[in-house]
Design a protein around this motif. Structure first.
Motif, PDB file in Angstrom:
ATOM      1  N   ALA A 280      -2.819  -9.389   6.709  1.00  0.00           N
ATOM      2  CA  ALA A 280      -1.548  -9.361   5.960  1.00  0.00           C
ATOM      3  C   ALA A 280      -1.457  -7.937   5.229  1.00  0.00           C
ATOM      4  O   ALA A 280      -0.329  -7.169   5.168  1.00  0.00           O
ATOM      5  CB  ALA A 280      -1.553 -10.569   4.799  1.00  0.00           C
ATOM      6  N   GLN A 281      -2.498  -7.510   4.639  1.00  0.00           N
ATOM      7  CA  GLN A 281      -2.556  -6.146   3.740  1.00  0.00           C
ATOM      8  C   GLN A 281      -2.354  -5.078   4.640  1.00  0.00           C
ATOM      9  O   GLN A 281      -1.638  -3.969   4.199  1.00  0.00           O
ATOM     10  CB  GLN A 281      -3.893  -5.952   2.955  1.00  0.00           C
ATOM     11  CG  GLN A 281      -3.845  -7.034   1.846  1.00  0.00           C
ATOM     12  CD  GLN A 281      -2.926  -6.587   0.540  1.00  0.00           C
ATOM     13  OE1 GLN A 281      -2.998  -5.072   0.441  1.00  0.00           O
ATOM     14  NE2 GLN A 281      -2.210  -7.351   0.223  1.00  0.00           N
ATOM     15  N   LEU A 282      -3.042  -5.099   5.911  1.00  0.00           N
ATOM     16  CA  LEU A 282      -2.899  -3.979   6.721  1.00  0.00           C
ATOM     17  C   LEU A 282      -1.180  -3.843   7.411  1.00  0.00           C
ATOM     18  O   LEU A 282      -0.680  -2.706   7.303  1.00  0.00           O
ATOM     19  CB  LEU A 282      -3.701  -4.184   7.997  1.00  0.00           C
ATOM     20  CG  LEU A 282      -3.456  -3.219   9.142  1.00  0.00           C
ATOM     21  CD1 LEU A 282      -3.806  -1.617   8.452  1.00  0.00           C
ATOM     22  CD2 LEU A 282      -4.535  -3.669  10.139  1.00  0.00           C
ATOM     23  N   GLU A 283      -0.712  -5.138   7.663  1.00  0.00           N
ATOM     24  CA  GLU A 283       0.459  -4.993   8.104  1.00  0.00           C
ATOM     25  C   GLU A 283       1.548  -4.731   6.919  1.00  0.00           C
ATOM     26  O   GLU A 283       2.546  -3.728   7.141  1.00  0.00           O
ATOM     27  CB  GLU A 283       0.913  -6.534   8.651  1.00  0.00           C
ATOM     28  CG  GLU A 283       0.634  -6.909   9.813  1.00  0.00           C
ATOM     29  CD  GLU A 283       1.077  -6.070  11.004  1.00  0.00           C
ATOM     30  OE1 GLU A 283       1.981  -5.552  10.870  1.00  0.00           O
ATOM     31  OE2 GLU A 283       0.016  -5.737  11.844  1.00  0.00           O
ATOM     32  N   GLU A 284       1.138  -5.236   5.504  1.00  0.00           N
ATOM     33  CA  GLU A 284       2.307  -4.502   4.510  1.00  0.00           C
ATOM     34  C   GLU A 284       2.030  -2.919   4.392  1.00  0.00           C
ATOM     35  O   GLU A 284       3.157  -2.074   4.370  1.00  0.00           O
ATOM     36  CB  GLU A 284       1.613  -5.078   3.496  1.00  0.00           C
ATOM     37  CG  GLU A 284       2.587  -4.663   2.209  1.00  0.00           C
ATOM     38  CD  GLU A 284       1.937  -5.116   0.916  1.00  0.00           C
ATOM     39  OE1 GLU A 284       2.633  -5.371  -0.176  1.00  0.00           O
ATOM     40  OE2 GLU A 284       0.676  -5.232   0.574  1.00  0.00           O
TER      41      GLU A 284
ATOM     42  N   MET B  69       1.366  11.995   3.163  1.00  0.00           N
ATOM     43  CA  MET B  69       1.377  10.660   2.468  1.00  0.00           C
ATOM     44  C   MET B  69       0.603   9.414   3.005  1.00  0.00           C
ATOM     45  O   MET B  69       0.689   9.400   4.562  1.00  0.00           O
ATOM     46  CB  MET B  69       2.855  10.026   2.465  1.00  0.00           C
ATOM     47  CG  MET B  69       2.924   8.487   1.661  1.00  0.00           C
ATOM     48  SD  MET B  69       4.730   7.964   1.410  1.00  0.00           S
ATOM     49  CE  MET B  69       5.414   9.228   0.179  1.00  0.00           C
ATOM     50  N   ALA B  70      -0.629   9.074   2.509  1.00  0.00           N
ATOM     51  CA  ALA B  70      -1.426   7.994   2.957  1.00  0.00           C
ATOM     52  C   ALA B  70      -1.308   6.693   2.150  1.00  0.00           C
ATOM     53  O   ALA B  70      -1.654   6.619   0.887  1.00  0.00           O
ATOM     54  CB  ALA B  70      -2.922   8.581   3.061  1.00  0.00           C
ATOM     55  N   ILE B  71      -0.660   5.773   2.613  1.00  0.00           N
ATOM     56  CA  ILE B  71      -0.458   4.546   1.832  1.00  0.00           C
ATOM     57  C   ILE B  71      -1.754   3.454   2.364  1.00  0.00           C
ATOM     58  O   ILE B  71      -1.720   2.789   3.420  1.00  0.00           O
ATOM     59  CB  ILE B  71       0.801   3.932   2.349  1.00  0.00           C
ATOM     60  CG1 ILE B  71       1.878   4.688   2.033  1.00  0.00           C
ATOM     61  CG2 ILE B  71       1.007   2.610   1.807  1.00  0.00           C
ATOM     62  CD1 ILE B  71       3.104   4.418   2.511  1.00  0.00           C
ATOM     63  N   LEU B  72      -2.565   3.566   1.523  1.00  0.00           N
ATOM     64  CA  LEU B  72      -3.966   2.799   1.832  1.00  0.00           C
ATOM     65  C   LEU B  72      -4.446   1.994   0.592  1.00  0.00           C
ATOM     66  O   LEU B  72      -4.913   0.787   0.772  1.00  0.00           O
ATOM     67  CB  LEU B  72      -5.129   3.648   2.010  1.00  0.00           C
ATOM     68  CG  LEU B  72      -4.977   4.755   3.291  1.00  0.00           C
ATOM     69  CD1 LEU B  72      -5.918   5.679   3.167  1.00  0.00           C
ATOM     70  CD2 LEU B  72      -4.846   4.136   4.464  1.00  0.00           C
ATOM     71  N   SER B  73      -4.157   2.100  -0.425  1.00  0.00           N
ATOM     72  CA  SER B  73      -4.247   1.289  -1.802  1.00  0.00           C
ATOM     73  C   SER B  73      -3.772  -0.183  -1.634  1.00  0.00           C
ATOM     74  O   SER B  73      -2.774  -0.243  -1.227  1.00  0.00           O
ATOM     75  CB  SER B  73      -3.926   2.188  -2.935  1.00  0.00           C
ATOM     76  OG  SER B  73      -4.027   1.194  -3.961  1.00  0.00           O
ATOM     77  N   HIS B  74      -4.635  -1.051  -2.014  1.00  0.00           N
ATOM     78  CA  HIS B  74      -4.207  -2.437  -2.389  1.00  0.00           C
ATOM     79  C   HIS B  74      -3.191  -2.552  -3.381  1.00  0.00           C
ATOM     80  O   HIS B  74      -2.485  -3.567  -3.423  1.00  0.00           O
ATOM     81  CB  HIS B  74      -5.381  -3.400  -2.704  1.00  0.00           C
ATOM     82  CG  HIS B  74      -6.147  -3.193  -3.847  1.00  0.00           C
ATOM     83  ND1 HIS B  74      -6.785  -1.937  -4.135  1.00  0.00           N
ATOM     84  CD2 HIS B  74      -5.918  -3.565  -5.246  1.00  0.00           C
ATOM     85  CE1 HIS B  74      -7.377  -2.037  -5.395  1.00  0.00           C
ATOM     86  NE2 HIS B  74      -6.777  -2.885  -6.019  1.00  0.00           N
ATOM     87  N   ARG B  75      -2.972  -1.624  -4.353  1.00  0.00           N
ATOM     88  CA  ARG B  75      -1.880  -1.633  -5.394  1.00  0.00           C
ATOM     89  C   ARG B  75      -0.618  -1.108  -4.775  1.00  0.00           C
ATOM     90  O   ARG B  75       0.264  -1.285  -5.695  1.00  0.00           O
ATOM     91  CB  ARG B  75      -2.461  -0.707  -6.599  1.00  0.00           C
ATOM     92  CG  ARG B  75      -3.587  -1.296  -7.261  1.00  0.00           C
ATOM     93  CD  ARG B  75      -4.172  -0.435  -8.523  1.00  0.00           C
ATOM     94  NE  ARG B  75      -5.354  -1.115  -9.192  1.00  0.00           N
ATOM     95  CZ  ARG B  75      -6.378  -0.322  -9.210  1.00  0.00           C
ATOM     96  NH1 ARG B  75      -6.529   0.815  -8.739  1.00  0.00           N
ATOM     97  NH2 ARG B  75      -7.248  -1.077  -9.893  1.00  0.00           N
ATOM     98  N   SER B  76      -0.546  -0.547  -3.641  1.00  0.00           N
ATOM     99  CA  SER B  76       0.787   0.069  -3.188  1.00  0.00           C
ATOM    100  C   SER B  76       1.555  -1.294  -2.400  1.00  0.00           C
ATOM    101  O   SER B  76       1.174  -1.701  -1.643  1.00  0.00           O
ATOM    102  CB  SER B  76       0.676   1.206  -2.066  1.00  0.00           C
ATOM    103  OG  SER B  76      -0.311   2.356  -2.587  1.00  0.00           O
TER     104      SER B  76
END
Length: 150
Positions: A56-60, A141-148
């Protein structure tokens, strides 16, 4: 606990029988910490949360990268251009004013990047190829953080 964390390698012989107490050796109470135990950082959350939470986190994050790239590339912010479409959750873009080229364009994008990062809410990084051709500096732009999230 002791049985699960015991390491009896050649360099870690058990203590002599006369010194054995209720707790044989304090090192047997936790994972060995003199070396990185990188697998534990992945194994423990997988055991506790399950693989679906990670999916789910990866898909997000993939959806967020597509959303950000489409928001940048839709033309609502003039002079921003997508340089590379999202690959996993990473993409690059740049500011092009139509006048500057080469090192001047690199300076414009570096200034734009510094202005974005100054606030501290978002941290983006510069990107250029190994050839370092003037005018190719992009913003990564690298969207990797669990806070994003949205």
């Amino acid at each position: 606990l002791q049985k699960g964390n015991r390491s009896d390698g050649a360099c870690m012989q058990p203590p002599p029988a006369e010194s054995v107490t209720e707790i044989e050796d304090i090192m047997n109470l936790s994972p060995e910490l003199t070396r990185d135990f990188r697998g534990l950082k992945m194994w423990l959350p997988l055991q506790m949360l399950g693989v679906e939470a990670f999916r789910a986190q990866l898909e997000e994050k993939l959806a967020l990268a597509r959303y950000a790239a489409s928001a940048i590339g839709d033309g609502s912010v003039p002079n921003l251009r997508i340089v590379s479409e999202p690959q996993l959750s990473i993409f690059t873009f740049k500011l092009i004013d139509g006048v500057k080229t080469g090192k001047e364009l690199d300076a414009l994008n570096a200034e734009f990047l510094n202005h974005i990062n100054k606030n501290g809410n978002v941290v983006l990084s510069p990107f250029r190829s190994v050839n370092a051709i003037p005018g190719e500096l992009c913003i990564r732009m690298a969207i990797l953080s669990h806070r994003s999230d949205l």
